[in-house]
Design a protein around this motif. Structure first.
Motif, PDB file in Angstrom:
ATOM      1  N   ARG A  43      44.200  40.652  -4.546  1.00 39.60           N
ATOM      2  CA  ARG A  43      43.345  41.830  -4.545  1.00 39.60           C
ATOM      3  C   ARG A  43      44.010  42.906  -3.701  1.00 39.60           C
ATOM      4  O   ARG A  43      44.710  42.609  -2.740  1.00 39.60           O
ATOM      5  N   PRO A  44      43.732  44.160  -4.017  1.00 40.11           N
ATOM      6  CA  PRO A  44      44.236  45.219  -3.130  1.00 40.11           C
ATOM      7  C   PRO A  44      43.567  45.082  -1.771  1.00 40.11           C
ATOM      8  O   PRO A  44      42.447  44.558  -1.675  1.00 40.11           O
ATOM      9  N   PRO A  45      44.237  45.519  -0.728  1.00 39.87           N
ATOM     10  CA  PRO A  45      43.615  45.414   0.601  1.00 39.87           C
ATOM     11  C   PRO A  45      42.292  46.173   0.644  1.00 39.87           C
ATOM     12  O   PRO A  45      42.139  47.198  -0.017  1.00 39.87           O
ATOM     13  N   LEU A  46      41.371  45.658   1.393  1.00 38.59           N
ATOM     14  CA  LEU A  46      40.051  46.268   1.527  1.00 38.59           C
ATOM     15  C   LEU A  46      40.164  47.465   2.463  1.00 38.59           C
ATOM     16  O   LEU A  46      40.359  47.309   3.664  1.00 38.59           O
ATOM     17  N   SER A  47      40.077  48.656   1.895  1.00 36.69           N
ATOM     18  CA  SER A  47      40.204  49.872   2.707  1.00 36.69           C
ATOM     19  C   SER A  47      38.964  50.051   3.573  1.00 36.69           C
ATOM     20  O   SER A  47      37.902  49.471   3.307  1.00 36.69           O
ATOM     21  N   HIS A  48      39.108  50.887   4.572  1.00 34.93           N
ATOM     22  CA  HIS A  48      37.986  51.188   5.474  1.00 34.93           C
ATOM     23  C   HIS A  48      36.809  51.750   4.674  1.00 34.93           C
ATOM     24  O   HIS A  48      35.658  51.367   4.884  1.00 34.93           O
ATOM     25  N   GLU A  49      37.117  52.671   3.738  1.00 34.33           N
ATOM     26  CA  GLU A  49      36.072  53.289   2.929  1.00 34.33           C
ATOM     27  C   GLU A  49      35.361  52.259   2.060  1.00 34.33           C
ATOM     28  O   GLU A  49      34.132  52.247   1.960  1.00 34.33           O
ATOM     29  N   ASN A  50      36.137  51.379   1.412  1.00 33.49           N
ATOM     30  CA  ASN A  50      35.524  50.347   0.562  1.00 33.49           C
ATOM     31  C   ASN A  50      34.722  49.348   1.383  1.00 33.49           C
ATOM     32  O   ASN A  50      33.695  48.849   0.921  1.00 33.49           O
ATOM     33  N   LEU A  51      35.189  49.053   2.572  1.00 29.50           N
ATOM     34  CA  LEU A  51      34.446  48.164   3.468  1.00 29.50           C
ATOM     35  C   LEU A  51      33.063  48.746   3.742  1.00 29.50           C
ATOM     36  O   LEU A  51      32.047  48.051   3.650  1.00 29.50           O
ATOM     37  N   LEU A  52      33.012  50.046   4.041  1.00 31.26           N
ATOM     38  CA  LEU A  52      31.735  50.703   4.318  1.00 31.26           C
ATOM     39  C   LEU A  52      30.850  50.758   3.071  1.00 31.26           C
ATOM     40  O   LEU A  52      29.644  50.498   3.137  1.00 31.26           O
ATOM     41  N   ILE A  53      31.443  51.102   1.930  1.00 37.32           N
ATOM     42  CA  ILE A  53      30.684  51.169   0.676  1.00 37.32           C
ATOM     43  C   ILE A  53      30.107  49.795   0.337  1.00 37.32           C
ATOM     44  O   ILE A  53      28.926  49.667   0.000  1.00 37.32           O
ATOM     45  N   ASN A  54      30.955  48.759   0.421  1.00 36.21           N
ATOM     46  CA  ASN A  54      30.482  47.402   0.143  1.00 36.21           C
ATOM     47  C   ASN A  54      29.358  47.007   1.084  1.00 36.21           C
ATOM     48  O   ASN A  54      28.402  46.330   0.683  1.00 36.21           O
ATOM     49  N   GLU A  55      29.465  47.431   2.341  1.00 32.21           N
ATOM     50  CA  GLU A  55      28.430  47.081   3.314  1.00 32.21           C
ATOM     51  C   GLU A  55      27.114  47.773   2.978  1.00 32.21           C
ATOM     52  O   GLU A  55      26.041  47.181   3.109  1.00 32.21           O
ATOM     53  N   LEU A  56      27.182  49.013   2.526  1.00 34.49           N
ATOM     54  CA  LEU A  56      25.965  49.715   2.110  1.00 34.49           C
ATOM     55  C   LEU A  56      25.329  49.023   0.906  1.00 34.49           C
ATOM     56  O   LEU A  56      24.106  48.876   0.839  1.00 34.49           O
ATOM     57  N   ILE A  57      26.168  48.610  -0.026  1.00 31.89           N
ATOM     58  CA  ILE A  57      25.655  47.892  -1.203  1.00 31.89           C
ATOM     59  C   ILE A  57      25.031  46.576  -0.770  1.00 31.89           C
ATOM     60  O   ILE A  57      23.940  46.215  -1.221  1.00 31.89           O
ATOM     61  N   ARG A  58      25.709  45.856   0.124  1.00 28.41           N
ATOM     62  CA  ARG A  58      25.153  44.576   0.595  1.00 28.41           C
ATOM     63  C   ARG A  58      23.818  44.793   1.302  1.00 28.41           C
ATOM     64  O   ARG A  58      22.878  44.048   1.080  1.00 28.41           O
ATOM     65  N   GLU A  59      23.738  45.835   2.139  1.00 28.09           N
ATOM     66  CA  GLU A  59      22.482  46.100   2.839  1.00 28.09           C
ATOM     67  C   GLU A  59      21.365  46.404   1.839  1.00 28.09           C
ATOM     68  O   GLU A  59      20.241  45.933   1.984  1.00 28.09           O
ATOM     69  N   TYR A  60      21.683  47.190   0.810  1.00 23.07           N
ATOM     70  CA  TYR A  60      20.700  47.483  -0.241  1.00 23.07           C
ATOM     71  C   TYR A  60      20.245  46.186  -0.917  1.00 23.07           C
ATOM     72  O   TYR A  60      19.044  45.964  -1.113  1.00 23.07           O
ATOM     73  N   LEU A  61      21.208  45.328  -1.272  1.00 23.41           N
ATOM     74  CA  LEU A  61      20.871  44.074  -1.943  1.00 23.41           C
ATOM     75  C   LEU A  61      20.017  43.180  -1.048  1.00 23.41           C
ATOM     76  O   LEU A  61      19.022  42.600  -1.490  1.00 23.41           O
ATOM     77  N   GLU A  62      20.394  43.080   0.222  1.00 27.65           N
ATOM     78  CA  GLU A  62      19.634  42.248   1.162  1.00 27.65           C
ATOM     79  C   GLU A  62      18.225  42.810   1.378  1.00 27.65           C
ATOM     80  O   GLU A  62      17.253  42.060   1.422  1.00 27.65           O
ATOM     81  N   TYR A  63      18.134  44.130   1.524  1.00 28.54           N
ATOM     82  CA  TYR A  63      16.820  44.755   1.746  1.00 28.54           C
ATOM     83  C   TYR A  63      15.872  44.464   0.589  1.00 28.54           C
ATOM     84  O   TYR A  63      14.689  44.204   0.783  1.00 28.54           O
ATOM     85  N   ASN A  64      16.397  44.474  -0.619  1.00 28.64           N
ATOM     86  CA  ASN A  64      15.584  44.229  -1.810  1.00 28.64           C
ATOM     87  C   ASN A  64      15.495  42.752  -2.180  1.00 28.64           C
ATOM     88  O   ASN A  64      15.030  42.415  -3.266  1.00 28.64           O
ATOM     89  N   LYS A  65      15.957  41.908  -1.277  1.00 29.72           N
ATOM     90  CA  LYS A  65      15.893  40.446  -1.450  1.00 29.72           C
ATOM     91  C   LYS A  65      16.752  39.955  -2.614  1.00 29.72           C
ATOM     92  O   LYS A  65      16.446  38.950  -3.233  1.00 29.72           O
ATOM     93  N   TYR A  66      17.849  40.683  -2.904  1.00 25.80           N
ATOM     94  CA  TYR A  66      18.806  40.245  -3.920  1.00 25.80           C
ATOM     95  C   TYR A  66      19.921  39.458  -3.225  1.00 25.80           C
ATOM     96  O   TYR A  66      21.097  39.776  -3.340  1.00 25.80           O
TER      97      TYR A  66
END
Length: 104
Positions: A43-66
């Motif tokens: 995989r391409p290295p996880l950039s700082h920006e993608n790390l933050l974007i993925n974290e926002l997506i994960r927080e959204y998923l966790e908040y909605n119990k996904y």
């Protein structure tokens, strides 16, 4: 036998009501993904920006119990297992969090 079939149905229903069945299915999906993932093409290295974007997506998923979708995202993206600190995330994104938004 009929008794065995009944026990399987009751066990499945119990696991489903507790939420364990979904967790088991998500874990199996993540493990299947890991097993089928072509390691010869890294995989391409996880950039700082993608790390933050993925974290926002994960927080959204966790908040909605996904949680199952979040576990697959974590496995597939290479996101660290431990979520980033919410205050760190807010600082990185230059966000000011309101008191009523802390639960979201």
């Amino acid at each position: 036998t009929l008794t065995d079939l009944f026990m399987i149905i009751v066990l499945r229903d119990t696991l489903e009501k507790r939420g364990a069945l979904g967790q088991i299915k998500a874990r199996i999906r993540a493990e299947v993904f890991n097993a089928l993932d072509d390691q010869s093409e890294p995989r391409p290295p996880l950039s700082h920006e993608n790390l933050l974007i993925n974290e926002l997506i994960r927080e959204y998923l966790e908040y909605n119990k996904y949680r199952y979708a979040a576990s697959v995202l974590t496995a597939e993206s290479g996101q660290p297992e431990v979520p980033l600190d919410r205050q760190f995330l807010a600082r990185e994104l230059n966000l000011v969090e309101e008191t009523n938004g802390k639960s979201v």
